[in-house]
Design an enzyme around this catalytic site. Structure first.
Site, mmCIF file in Angstrom:
data_model
loop_
_atom_site.group_PDB
_atom_site.id
_atom_site.type_symbol
_atom_site.label_atom_id
_atom_site.label_comp_id
_atom_site.label_asym_id
_atom_site.label_seq_id
_atom_site.Cartn_x
_atom_site.Cartn_y
_atom_site.Cartn_z
ATOM 1 N N ARG A 1 0.830 -1.213 0.000
ATOM 2 C CA ARG A 1 0.000 0.000 0.000
ATOM 3 C C ARG A 1 0.860 1.258 0.000
ATOM 4 O O ARG A 1 0.590 2.206 -0.745
ATOM 5 C CB ARG A 1 -0.961 -0.002 1.185
ATOM 6 C CG ARG A 1 -2.070 -1.028 1.044
ATOM 7 C CD ARG A 1 -2.959 -1.058 2.248
ATOM 8 N NE ARG A 1 -2.177 -1.460 3.414
ATOM 9 C CZ ARG A 1 -2.572 -1.346 4.672
ATOM 10 N NH1 ARG A 1 -3.755 -0.831 4.959
ATOM 11 N NH2 ARG A 1 -1.805 -1.739 5.666
ATOM 12 N N ASN B 1 -6.143 -2.916 1.554
ATOM 13 C CA ASN B 1 -6.083 -4.370 1.629
ATOM 14 C C ASN B 1 -7.492 -4.917 1.719
ATOM 15 O O ASN B 1 -8.375 -4.286 2.303
ATOM 16 C CB ASN B 1 -5.302 -4.830 2.860
ATOM 17 C CG ASN B 1 -3.809 -4.703 2.692
ATOM 18 O OD1 ASN B 1 -3.299 -4.687 1.582
ATOM 19 N ND2 ASN B 1 -3.101 -4.605 3.800
#
Length: 103
Positions: free
Chosen positions: A29, A47
């Protein structure tokens, strides 16, 4: 006059990508957020359950092409087994690029 196919369009497009593989716990990320800011796209990343990462971005065709390649490559500690890429209508509601809470 017909448009030149080699001309780069400034039209904004939107992509929605779901990435499967070793994409959690490896800085994926943060990698996507950092490079998205460098590329100049707007969007978000998060996620999801089942070793999946999801991201949405809007930008020019050139920016989105760079974004897709960056996501498909991922950070060095990751492993991308599959990247599902879908183009969607733009919303114009994105502001900056952010990391969303996992779902």
């Amino acid at each position: 006059m017909q448009p030149n196919p080699n001309e780069i369009s400034n039209e904004t497009i939107r992509v929605h990508i779901r990435v499967k593989g070793r994409v959690q716990g490896v800085g994926f990320r943060a990698h996507v957020e950092y490079h998205s800011l460098q590329i100049g796209v707007l969007g978000w990343v998060r996620n999801k359950a089942g070793y999946t990462l999801e991201t949405v971005a809007e930008g020019t065709r050139e920016q989105i092409d760079q974004f897709i390649e960056m996501v498909k490559t991922g950070p060095s500690a990751s492993r991308v087994d599959e990247a599902i890429i879908e183009y969607e209508p733009t919303t114009g509601h994105l502001n900056g690029f952010s990391v969303k809470h996992s779902v």
